[in-house]
Motif scaffolding. Structure first.
Motif, PDB file in Angstrom:
ATOM      1  N   VAL A   1      12.598   6.809  -1.165  1.00 21.55           N
ATOM      2  CA  VAL A   1      11.537   7.798  -0.944  1.00 21.55           C
ATOM      3  C   VAL A   1      10.581   7.370  -2.073  1.00 21.55           C
ATOM      4  N   LEU A   2       9.192   6.896  -1.964  1.00 20.51           N
ATOM      5  CA  LEU A   2       8.396   6.636  -3.020  1.00 20.51           C
ATOM      6  C   LEU A   2       7.981   8.013  -3.658  1.00 20.51           C
ATOM      7  N   LEU A   3       7.725   8.625  -4.907  1.00 16.80           N
ATOM      8  CA  LEU A   3       6.886   9.495  -5.259  1.00 16.80           C
ATOM      9  C   LEU A   3       5.749   9.385  -5.978  1.00 16.80           C
ATOM     10  N   SER A   4       5.715   8.032  -6.390  1.00 23.74           N
ATOM     11  CA  SER A   4       4.283   7.330  -6.908  1.00 23.74           C
ATOM     12  C   SER A   4       4.475   5.872  -6.791  1.00 23.74           C
ATOM     13  N   GLY A   5       3.275   5.213  -6.756  1.00 24.32           N
ATOM     14  CA  GLY A   5       3.504   3.564  -6.658  1.00 24.32           C
ATOM     15  C   GLY A   5       3.740   3.170  -5.339  1.00 24.32           C
ATOM     16  N   GLN A   6       4.069   1.939  -5.281  1.00 25.71           N
ATOM     17  CA  GLN A   6       3.918   0.964  -3.981  1.00 25.71           C
ATOM     18  C   GLN A   6       5.105   0.130  -4.186  1.00 25.71           C
ATOM     19  N   ILE A   7       5.748  -0.073  -3.118  1.00 24.30           N
ATOM     20  CA  ILE A   7       6.783  -1.223  -2.775  1.00 24.30           C
ATOM     21  C   ILE A   7       6.553  -1.940  -1.721  1.00 24.30           C
ATOM     22  N   ARG A   8       6.324  -3.206  -1.849  1.00 27.26           N
ATOM     23  CA  ARG A   8       6.192  -4.253  -0.769  1.00 27.26           C
ATOM     24  C   ARG A   8       7.485  -5.259  -0.621  1.00 27.26           C
ATOM     25  N   THR A   9       8.282  -5.225   0.724  1.00 25.08           N
ATOM     26  CA  THR A   9       8.998  -6.014   1.004  1.00 25.08           C
ATOM     27  C   THR A   9       8.904  -7.135   1.824  1.00 25.08           C
ATOM     28  N   ASP A  10       9.569  -8.363   1.477  1.00 30.44           N
ATOM     29  CA  ASP A  10       9.417  -9.470   2.569  1.00 30.44           C
ATOM     30  C   ASP A  10      10.856  -9.624   3.125  1.00 30.44           C
ATOM     31  N   ALA A  11      11.116  -9.498   4.202  1.00 33.39           N
ATOM     32  CA  ALA A  11      12.470  -9.810   4.856  1.00 33.39           C
ATOM     33  C   ALA A  11      12.267 -10.950   5.725  1.00 33.39           C
ATOM     34  N   ALA A  12      13.481 -11.286   6.355  1.00 33.13           N
ATOM     35  CA  ALA A  12      13.694 -12.446   7.208  1.00 33.13           C
ATOM     36  C   ALA A  12      12.720 -12.221   8.451  1.00 33.13           C
ATOM     37  N   ARG A  13      12.497 -11.076   9.010  1.00 39.54           N
ATOM     38  CA  ARG A  13      11.856 -10.871  10.337  1.00 39.54           C
ATOM     39  C   ARG A  13      10.789  -9.952  10.034  1.00 39.54           C
ATOM     40  N   SER A  14      10.320  -9.588   9.024  1.00 39.61           N
ATOM     41  CA  SER A  14       9.376  -8.717   8.771  1.00 39.61           C
ATOM     42  C   SER A  14       9.001  -8.441   7.408  1.00 39.61           C
ATOM     43  N   ALA A  15       7.599  -8.079   6.953  1.00 37.47           N
ATOM     44  CA  ALA A  15       7.088  -7.499   5.929  1.00 37.47           C
ATOM     45  C   ALA A  15       6.552  -6.220   5.994  1.00 37.47           C
ATOM     46  N   PHE A  16       6.877  -5.441   5.034  1.00 35.40           N
ATOM     47  CA  PHE A  16       6.452  -3.911   5.018  1.00 35.40           C
ATOM     48  C   PHE A  16       6.273  -3.468   3.777  1.00 35.40           C
ATOM     49  N   ALA A  17       5.536  -2.350   3.702  1.00 33.97           N
ATOM     50  CA  ALA A  17       5.151  -1.948   2.461  1.00 33.97           C
ATOM     51  C   ALA A  17       5.353  -0.123   2.756  1.00 33.97           C
ATOM     52  N   ALA A  18       5.518   0.582   1.406  1.00 39.97           N
ATOM     53  CA  ALA A  18       5.486   1.954   1.431  1.00 39.97           C
ATOM     54  C   ALA A  18       4.733   2.463  -0.020  1.00 39.97           C
ATOM     55  N   GLY A  19       4.316   3.764   0.469  1.00 33.75           N
ATOM     56  CA  GLY A  19       3.525   4.313  -0.467  1.00 33.75           C
ATOM     57  C   GLY A  19       4.093   5.703  -0.865  1.00 33.75           C
ATOM     58  N   PRO A  20       3.478   6.663  -1.778  1.00 33.63           N
ATOM     59  CA  PRO A  20       4.296   7.828  -1.721  1.00 33.63           C
ATOM     60  C   PRO A  20       4.415   8.549  -0.621  1.00 33.63           C
ATOM     61  N   GLY A  21       5.337   9.217  -0.547  1.00 37.49           N
ATOM     62  CA  GLY A  21       5.834  10.032   0.625  1.00 37.49           C
ATOM     63  C   GLY A  21       6.349   9.209   1.681  1.00 37.49           C
ATOM     64  N   GLU A  22       6.482   7.996   1.671  1.00 35.53           N
ATOM     65  CA  GLU A  22       7.014   7.154   2.895  1.00 35.53           C
ATOM     66  C   GLU A  22       8.426   6.775   2.305  1.00 35.53           C
ATOM     67  N   VAL A  23       9.330   6.293   3.502  1.00 36.09           N
ATOM     68  CA  VAL A  23      10.386   5.895   3.283  1.00 36.09           C
ATOM     69  C   VAL A  23      10.966   4.581   3.586  1.00 36.09           C
ATOM     70  N   GLN A  24      11.386   3.672   2.985  1.00 37.45           N
ATOM     71  CA  GLN A  24      11.659   2.366   3.330  1.00 37.45           C
ATOM     72  C   GLN A  24      13.163   2.270   3.212  1.00 37.45           C
TER      73      GLN A  24
ATOM     74  N   ARG B   1       4.461  -0.045 -10.904  1.00 34.73           N
ATOM     75  CA  ARG B   1       4.874   1.008 -11.632  1.00 34.73           C
ATOM     76  C   ARG B   1       5.283   2.496 -10.744  1.00 34.73           C
ATOM     77  N   SER B   2       6.482   2.840 -10.805  1.00 31.87           N
ATOM     78  CA  SER B   2       6.809   3.681  -9.529  1.00 31.87           C
ATOM     79  C   SER B   2       7.991   4.818 -10.208  1.00 31.87           C
ATOM     80  N   GLU B   3       7.921   5.908  -9.257  1.00 28.62           N
ATOM     81  CA  GLU B   3       8.960   6.936  -9.393  1.00 28.62           C
ATOM     82  C   GLU B   3       9.427   7.095  -7.947  1.00 28.62           C
ATOM     83  N   MET B   4      10.564   6.993  -7.909  1.00 26.79           N
ATOM     84  CA  MET B   4      11.106   6.836  -6.520  1.00 26.79           C
ATOM     85  C   MET B   4      12.714   7.671  -6.620  1.00 26.79           C
TER      86      MET B   4
END
Length: 379
Positions: free
Chosen positions: A124-147, A161-164
């Motif tokens: 769960v992102l509290l601040s910042g951003q995460i971007r991920t590349d996997a074998a079959r997908s690429a996805f991102a998450a921002g504050p309040g979202e769940v990866q 720079r993030s809190e999570m």
């Protein structure tokens, strides 16, 4: 203790602390030592790069994740690299609170694993951003979202720079959980139910300092129910998670009331719309508090008490009453007296001292004590 009891107990405890304005630092433990005087509560375990030599900071941070990820510094500089983590062992689950500067991450190749770690992570992102590349997908998450990641899979990514918060879920937590997370791995939960799980995990992290080892089975059951209800919604899953979901909704409502306490538009309809629930659901949530309007009025009375008890606040009593939503001075005085046992002028003339934790039960007529206790419990 039942599934619902765990967070309900914590809710009541938080209300008591909140009403007397007590605050606890989010990082009060040091290293692996429990907080002094609170040995019966869950210990937390901390690590930080602060205080290390700059040349050692990122290496130490990378080593702390070596069992699950390979970390790479994006732009090595002479400035400090900041990283801190706080861990809770929840028995069948692990929760981590992470703060980190920007970096790249990747899964570990199978052949370099000495002790394979193959759990799911729900981040769960509290601040910042995460971007991920996997074998079959690429996805991102921002504050309040769940990866959702699978540590046993192949992936790379970048985190600003993030809190999570990261919940580590073992593959053998339950067959149903395994099937649910397996079908959702390497994705972002961007649905309303995903946001509900985000709020739930934040709520759990806030309440962990108030829980004990005896609460862990109920907490694990509540979390499992929330995973099933929010990742794979169905009528059965949502019904099973009814208790935890109600606590999350109640915490959302309490936060809304705190943030808009002095807004004259604050009322049951505004709260209902913000939560996106029916009038019946709102009524059921606040029934233990005497209704949503009673709860709002009580919070406003607490705000008025704090102002009257503050020797630096020299506003007239009627000005404080009006700001707190009372247009009728006599109505304000009666409500204030019922809540605290003293009139507004008596609190003002006493010269401060804050909201009393106890209402003087020893001085209360014995036949009135039960009523005082029940009103206090009502909040």
């Amino acid at each position: 203790m039942t599934t619902e009891d765990v967070l309900t107990h914590a809710t009541l405890r938080e209300r008591q602390l909140d009403d007397v304005r007590l605050e606890t630092s989010a990082y009060e433990a040091a290293g692996a030592m429990p907080v002094m005087g609170r040995a019966s509560y869950l210990p937390s375990f901390e690590f930080s790069t602060e205080g290390l030599a700059r040349s050692d900071q990122f290496a130490a941070w990378r080593n702390s994740f070596a069992a699950m990820l390979e970390l790479t510094e994006i732009e090595p500089t002479t400035t400090d690299f900041g990283g801190r983590q706080k861990l809770w062992d929840l028995g069948s689950l692990v929760l981590a609170q992470i703060g980190t500067d920007s970096l790249e991450f990747s899964s570990l190749p199978g052949h370099v694993r000495r002790d394979p770690v193959d759990h799911w992570t729900m981040t769960v992102l509290l601040s910042g951003q995460i971007r991920t590349d996997a074998a079959r997908s690429a996805f991102a998450a921002g504050p309040g979202e769940v990866q959702i990641h699978s540590l046993g899979g192949c992936f790379t990514g970048v985190v600003d720079r993030s809190e999570m918060l990261i919940l580590f879920v073992p593959r053998d937590l339950s067959l149903e959980t395994a099937a649910t997370l397996g079908s959702a791995e390497f994705s972002t939960l961007s649905t309303g139910m995903g946001r509900l799980f985000s709020d739930y995990l934040v709520d759990v992290a806030n309440r962990l300092p108030m829980l004990t080892q005896a609460d862990l089975p109920g907490l694990a059951a509540a979390t499992r129910a929330m995973i099933l209800a929010c990742v794979s919604p169905s009528a059965d899953h949502i019904e099973a998670a009814e208790g935890p979901i109600a606590n999350v909704l109640l915490e959302r409502a309490r936060q809304l009331v705190r943030n808009r306490l002095l807004d004259p538009k604050l009322g049951s309809e505004l709260v209902r719309r913000e939560l996106g629930i029916s009038r019946t659901r709102l009524y059921n949530l606040f029934e233990p508090f005497g209704g949503v309007m009673h709860y709002i009025q009580h919070r406003r009375l607490l705000s008025a008490y704090a102002a009257l008890a503050d020797p630096k606040d020299r506003r007239l009593i009627f000005q404080i009453a009006e700001e707190c939503g009372f247009s009728d001075g006599a109505e304000f005085s009666r409500a204030f007296k019922r809540a605290f046992g003293d009139s507004p002028s008596e609190v003002r003339n006493r010269g401060g001292g804050g909201i009393p934790i106890r209402l003087g039960l020893e001085d209360c007529p014995s036949e009135e004590r039960l009523g005082v206790l029940l009103r206090r419990l009502q909040g």
